[in-house]
Design an enzyme around this catalytic site. Structure first.
Site, PDB file in Angstrom:
ATOM      1  N   SER A 142     -14.176   8.525  -3.741  1.00 26.95           N
ATOM      2  CA  SER A 142     -14.290   7.640  -5.116  1.00 26.95           C
ATOM      3  C   SER A 142     -14.849   6.342  -4.399  1.00 26.95           C
ATOM      4  CB  SER A 142     -12.856   7.451  -5.585  1.00 26.95           C
ATOM      5  OG  SER A 142     -12.820   6.284  -6.598  1.00 26.95           O
ATOM      6  N   TYR A 155      -3.763   6.184  -4.843  1.00 24.09           N
ATOM      7  CA  TYR A 155      -5.137   6.731  -4.830  1.00 24.09           C
ATOM      8  C   TYR A 155      -6.125   6.326  -3.968  1.00 24.09           C
ATOM      9  CZ  TYR A 155      -9.152   8.234  -7.770  1.00 24.09           C
ATOM     10  OH  TYR A 155     -10.376   8.955  -8.308  1.00 24.09           O
TER      11      TYR A 155
HETATM   12  N1  LIG Z   1     -13.422   9.606 -13.508  1.00 25.01           N
HETATM   13  C1  LIG Z   1     -13.499   8.749 -12.594  1.00 25.01           C
HETATM   14  O1  LIG Z   1     -13.855   7.459 -12.928  1.00 25.01           O
HETATM   15  C2  LIG Z   1     -13.791   9.099 -11.313  1.00 25.01           C
HETATM   16  C3  LIG Z   1     -14.042   7.955 -10.231  1.00 25.01           C
HETATM   17  C4  LIG Z   1     -14.048   8.351  -8.757  1.00 25.01           C
HETATM   18  C5  LIG Z   1     -13.973   9.595  -8.536  1.00 25.01           C
HETATM   19  N2  LIG Z   1     -13.178  10.771  -9.266  1.00 25.01           N
HETATM   20  C6  LIG Z   1     -12.633  11.931  -8.980  1.00 25.01           C
HETATM   21  O2  LIG Z   1     -13.573  12.643  -9.475  1.00 25.01           O
HETATM   22  C7  LIG Z   1     -12.699  14.082  -9.304  1.00 25.01           C
HETATM   23  C8  LIG Z   1     -12.627  14.531 -10.904  1.00 25.01           C
HETATM   24  O3  LIG Z   1     -12.002  13.678 -11.750  1.00 25.01           O
HETATM   25  P1  LIG Z   1     -12.431  13.591 -13.351  1.00 25.01           P
HETATM   26  O4  LIG Z   1     -12.680  12.089 -13.660  1.00 25.01           O
HETATM   27  O5  LIG Z   1     -13.302  14.435 -13.593  1.00 25.01           O
HETATM   28  O6  LIG Z   1     -10.944  13.957 -14.036  1.00 25.01           O
HETATM   29  P2  LIG Z   1     -10.457  14.762 -15.071  1.00 25.01           P
HETATM   30  O7  LIG Z   1      -8.967  14.457 -15.138  1.00 25.01           O
HETATM   31  O8  LIG Z   1     -11.213  14.800 -16.315  1.00 25.01           O
HETATM   32  O9  LIG Z   1     -10.490  16.328 -14.359  1.00 25.01           O
HETATM   33  C9  LIG Z   1      -9.740  16.538 -13.215  1.00 25.01           C
HETATM   34  C10 LIG Z   1      -9.357  18.220 -13.390  1.00 25.01           C
HETATM   35  O10 LIG Z   1      -8.573  18.367 -12.158  1.00 25.01           O
HETATM   36  C11 LIG Z   1      -7.531  19.355 -12.513  1.00 25.01           C
HETATM   37  N3  LIG Z   1      -6.433  19.319 -11.512  1.00 25.01           N
HETATM   38  C12 LIG Z   1      -5.433  18.368 -11.731  1.00 25.01           C
HETATM   39  N4  LIG Z   1      -4.251  18.542 -10.710  1.00 25.01           N
HETATM   40  C13 LIG Z   1      -4.972  19.992 -10.041  1.00 25.01           C
HETATM   41  C14 LIG Z   1      -4.198  20.658  -9.200  1.00 25.01           C
HETATM   42  N5  LIG Z   1      -3.126  20.524  -8.434  1.00 25.01           N
HETATM   43  N6  LIG Z   1      -5.098  21.914  -8.949  1.00 25.01           N
HETATM   44  C15 LIG Z   1      -6.211  22.263  -9.587  1.00 25.01           C
HETATM   45  N7  LIG Z   1      -6.735  21.211 -10.470  1.00 25.01           N
HETATM   46  C16 LIG Z   1      -6.123  20.180 -10.732  1.00 25.01           C
HETATM   47  C17 LIG Z   1      -7.388  18.762 -13.820  1.00 25.01           C
HETATM   48  O11 LIG Z   1      -6.623  19.863 -14.846  1.00 25.01           O
HETATM   49  C18 LIG Z   1      -8.596  18.510 -14.262  1.00 25.01           C
HETATM   50  O12 LIG Z   1      -9.310  19.806 -14.958  1.00 25.01           O
HETATM   51  C19 LIG Z   1     -11.274  13.555  -8.773  1.00 25.01           C
HETATM   52  O13 LIG Z   1     -11.167  14.082  -7.694  1.00 25.01           O
HETATM   53  C20 LIG Z   1     -11.426  11.931  -9.099  1.00 25.01           C
HETATM   54  O14 LIG Z   1     -10.439  11.571  -8.205  1.00 25.01           O
HETATM   55  C21 LIG Z   1     -13.175  10.192 -10.844  1.00 25.01           C
END
Ligand SMILES: NC(=O)c1ccc[n+]([C@@H]2O[C@H](COP(=O)([O-])OP(=O)(O)OC[C@H]3O[C@@H](n4cnc5c(N)ncnc54)[C@H](O)[C@@H]3O)[C@@H](O)[C@H]2O)c1
Length: 272
Positions: A142, A155
Site C-alpha cells: 500500500s 495496517y
Molecule cells: N482500497 C484501498 O484504498 C487500498 C489501498 C492500498 C492497498 N490496498 C490493498 O488492496 C488489497 C485489496 O483491498 P480492496 O481495497 O480491494 O478491499 P476489499 O475489502 O474491497 O476486498 C478485500 C477482499 O479480501 C477478502 N478477505 C478478507 N479477509 C480474507 C481472508 N482472511 N482470506 C481471504 N480473503 C480475505 C475480503 O473478503 C474481500 O473480498 C488489500 O490488500 C488492501 O490492503 C487497498
C-alpha cells in the site's frame, strides 16, 4: 510475462474491490483464473459472470491466514489447472485504532491476513513456479507501506512488512525466471473502509460511517483503474507498481521529507 493469454492467474481476495476488478480484466486478457476469498458469496458474485463467458474459472473458499489451507489451495490450483503463472496475493483488511488502545487480537487478525497471508501465498506457490521455470508473484502492499499515519499503526506495520518481504524476495529470485512485483495503491474506492474494524479515526472520533464517507471522498481511483495499472505493471515487469496520483505524490514526499512528511500530510488531510 509478455502476454497473459492462456496463463493461469491466482487471485486472493477476489470477492470484492481490486481483486474482483483484476479477475474481470485478466479474464478479458484470456487468463484462466483460480479465485479465492473468505467470503463465499462475494467470490461467487465475481466468478459467475466469468464462468458464463466460458472462461476456465475455479473458486476456492480460503482464509489466507491459515497456512495449511493456503498450501492445500496451491496444490489444488495446480491439480485443477495444470499450473499457476501469476500469483496475486491481494486479500487484505484494515483496523483503525491508536496503538495505545489497539487490542492484540485485532492486531493479530490483521497481520494474519495482510502479512502472513502474503507469506503463505508466496511460499505455497513459489516451488511450483520455480519448477516450471516461469511465473510472477505480485504482492499487495500500500502507500501505507511507504508513509505512516496515526490510527493506522497495525495496517502500516503489515504493509511495510509486505514491502520488505517482497523486496528481499525479488533480490533472491533475480537470477531466476520468476518475476516479483510489490504494489502500492493510494486510495482506491472499494469496500475496505466499510469492512474495517473501526474504533477511532485520524480525527480522534469513533464515527465509522463518517470515516467511511471521508474515505470514499479521498479515494480518487476506482478499482477498475487500479486493476488496469497493476496489469500494465505486470506486463512491463515493474518491480514496484504505484497506483494512483496520490500514491506517486506521497512516495515522492516521503523521499523528500523522510522525517517531516507527517506534518505536511496532516495539513493535507485537514488536521493542521
Ligand atoms: N482500497 C484501498 O484504498 C487500498 C489501498 C492500498 C492497498 N490496498 C490493498 O488492496 C488489497 C485489496 O483491498 P480492496 O481495497 O480491494 O478491499 P476489499 O475489502 O474491497 O476486498 C478485500 C477482499 O479480501 C477478502 N478477505 C478478507 N479477509 C480474507 C481472508 N482472511 N482470506 C481471504 N480473503 C480475505 C475480503 O473478503 C474481500 O473480498 C488489500 O490488500 C488492501 O490492503 C487497498
Amino acid at each position: 510475462m509478455q502476454s497473459l493469454a492462456g496463463k493461469v492467474a491466482v487471485i486472493t481476495g477476489a470477492g470484492s474491490g481490486i481483486g474482483r476488478a483484476l479477475a474481470n480484466q485478466l479474464a478479458a486478457q484470456g487468463c484462466c483464473l483460480a479465485l479465492a476469498d473468505i467470503d463465499a458469496d462475494g467470490l461467487e458474485a465475481t466468478a459467475a459472470p466469468l464462468r458464463r463467458d466460458s472462461q476456465h474459472v475455479s473458486t476456492h473458499a480460503l482464509d489466507v491466514a491459515d497456512r495449511n489451507a493456503v498450501h492445500a489451495f496451491a496444490d489444488q490450483v495446480v491439480a485443477d489447472h495444470g499450473s499457476a503463472h501469476l500469483v496475486i496475493n491481494n486479500a487484505g483488511v484494515a483496523v483503525s485504532q491508536t496503538i495505545a488502545e489497539l487490542r492484540y487480537d485485532d492486531f493479530e487478525w490483521l497481520m494474519g491476513i495482510n502479512f502472513w497471508g502474503v507469506v503463505h501465498g508466496t511460499k505455497a506457490f513459489l516451488p511450483h513456479l520455480l519448477a516450471q521455470g516461469e511465473g510472477h508473484i505480485v504482492n499487495l502492499s500500500s502507500i501505507f507501506g511507504i508513509v505512516s499515519l496515526p490510527t493506522q499503526g497495525a495496517y502500516n506495520a503489515s504493509k511495510f512488512a509486505v514491502r520488505g518481504f517482497t523486496e528481499a524476495l525479488r533480490q533472491e529470485l533475480c537470477l531466476t525466471p520468476i518475476k516479483v512485483s510489490c504494489v502500492h495503491p493510494g486510495g482506491i474506492r472499494t469496500n475496505i473502509a466499510r469492512s474495517a474494524r473501526f474504533y477511532r479515526g485520524m480525527d480522534g472520533r469513533s464515527d465509522a460511517a463518517r470515516a467511511a464517507e471521508r474515505f470514499d471522498r479521498l479515494a480518487r481511483t476506482s478499482a477498475d483503474q487500479a486493476a488496469q495499472t497493476i496489469i500494465k505493471g505486470i506486463l512491463a515487469g515493474q518491480p514496484r507498481i504505484m497506483v494512483g496520483a496520490d500514491a506517486r505524490f506521497l512516495d515522492h514526499l516521503q523521499r523528500l521529507l523522510p522525517a517531516n512528511y507527517p506534518r505536511l500530510l496532516g495539513k493535507l488531510l485537514g488536521k493542521g
